[in-house]
Design an enzyme around this catalytic site. Sequence first.
Site, PDB file in Angstrom:
ATOM      1  N   ASP A   7      -7.525   1.508 -48.635  1.00  0.00           N
ATOM      2  CA  ASP A   7      -7.321   2.605 -49.604  1.00  0.00           C
ATOM      3  C   ASP A   7      -7.514   1.865 -51.052  1.00  0.00           C
ATOM      4  O   ASP A   7      -7.882   0.847 -51.013  1.00  0.00           O
ATOM      5  CB  ASP A   7      -6.141   3.406 -49.355  1.00  0.00           C
ATOM      6  CG  ASP A   7      -5.049   2.518 -49.756  1.00  0.00           C
ATOM      7  OD1 ASP A   7      -4.955   1.527 -50.308  1.00  0.00           O
ATOM      8  OD2 ASP A   7      -3.762   3.365 -49.760  1.00  0.00           O
ATOM      9  N   CYS A  64      -4.003  -1.847 -47.839  1.00  0.00           N
ATOM     10  CA  CYS A  64      -3.416  -0.816 -48.696  1.00  0.00           C
ATOM     11  C   CYS A  64      -2.525  -1.579 -49.419  1.00  0.00           C
ATOM     12  O   CYS A  64      -2.713  -2.736 -49.618  1.00  0.00           O
ATOM     13  CB  CYS A  64      -2.677   0.346 -47.785  1.00  0.00           C
ATOM     14  SG  CYS A  64      -1.219  -0.092 -47.123  1.00  0.00           S
ATOM     15  N   THR A  66       0.815  -2.052 -49.864  1.00  0.00           N
ATOM     16  CA  THR A  66       1.786  -2.822 -49.158  1.00  0.00           C
ATOM     17  C   THR A  66       1.254  -3.459 -47.785  1.00  0.00           C
ATOM     18  O   THR A  66       2.044  -4.291 -47.251  1.00  0.00           O
ATOM     19  CB  THR A  66       3.162  -2.260 -48.955  1.00  0.00           C
ATOM     20  OG1 THR A  66       2.863  -0.982 -48.018  1.00  0.00           O
ATOM     21  CG2 THR A  66       3.784  -1.578 -50.302  1.00  0.00           C
ATOM     22  N   GLY A  69       1.685   1.149 -44.623  1.00  0.00           N
ATOM     23  CA  GLY A  69       1.140   2.422 -44.282  1.00  0.00           C
ATOM     24  C   GLY A  69      -0.111   2.386 -43.147  1.00  0.00           C
ATOM     25  O   GLY A  69      -0.253   3.000 -42.391  1.00  0.00           O
ATOM     26  N   HIS A  97      -0.160 -15.008 -29.722  1.00  0.00           N
ATOM     27  CA  HIS A  97       1.140 -14.380 -28.883  1.00  0.00           C
ATOM     28  C   HIS A  97       0.548 -12.914 -28.670  1.00  0.00           C
ATOM     29  O   HIS A  97       0.937 -12.291 -27.539  1.00  0.00           O
ATOM     30  CB  HIS A  97       2.341 -14.502 -29.491  1.00  0.00           C
ATOM     31  CG  HIS A  97       2.758 -15.648 -29.328  1.00  0.00           C
ATOM     32  ND1 HIS A  97       4.077 -16.011 -29.392  1.00  0.00           N
ATOM     33  CD2 HIS A  97       2.185 -17.086 -28.932  1.00  0.00           C
ATOM     34  CE1 HIS A  97       4.251 -17.441 -29.301  1.00  0.00           C
ATOM     35  NE2 HIS A  97       3.096 -17.955 -29.065  1.00  0.00           N
ATOM     36  N   HIS A 132       2.039 -14.209 -22.398  1.00  0.00           N
ATOM     37  CA  HIS A 132       1.922 -13.137 -23.170  1.00  0.00           C
ATOM     38  C   HIS A 132       1.244 -11.827 -22.683  1.00  0.00           C
ATOM     39  O   HIS A 132       1.583 -10.749 -23.328  1.00  0.00           O
ATOM     40  CB  HIS A 132       1.346 -13.451 -24.470  1.00  0.00           C
ATOM     41  CG  HIS A 132       1.850 -14.779 -25.145  1.00  0.00           C
ATOM     42  ND1 HIS A 132       3.080 -14.824 -25.768  1.00  0.00           N
ATOM     43  CD2 HIS A 132       1.323 -16.365 -25.080  1.00  0.00           C
ATOM     44  CE1 HIS A 132       3.469 -16.060 -25.936  1.00  0.00           C
ATOM     45  NE2 HIS A 132       2.539 -16.777 -25.790  1.00  0.00           N
TER      46      HIS A 132
END
Length: 144
Positions: A7, A64, A66, A69, A97, A132
Amino acid sequence: MLAIGSDHGGFELKNHVIEHLKNAGIEYKDCGTYNEESCDYPDIAKKVADTIISGECERGILICGTGIGISIAANKIDGIRAALCSDVYSAKMARQHNNANIICLGGRVTGRELAFMIIDTFLNEEYAGGRHQKRIDKIHALEK
Ligand code: RB5
């Protein structure tokens, strides 16, 4: 093929990452955004995720402000395992993993050079499988 999208909050870092991919000769598909105008990260998460679900791209990068989102949005899509990483160890484990198929970064959190290291790790590491797999299967059972 690798899909990449951001974004407006991740736009600057996305451009740096694209330069990094070009320098490394890695083929990529740029799913936007293509300018600094405000846009909605779920739309970009869907665009990148769709290329993976269709088989056009094997892995993706989402950015984005952070990384939060856009990772939440991507993980709503069946078959997507998106890992928000701000360190190299997590990027390595996300592949080994969790068999993550998208890595998410925060353009306002992670510096450019560290982002390159995180992405290179994500692209070079392989899924370890074995013990896994049943956990991955249980994740996908939660989608039902
Ligand atoms: C946009 O301002 C910002 O909210 C977005 O880029 C992201 O950080 C959301 O998680």
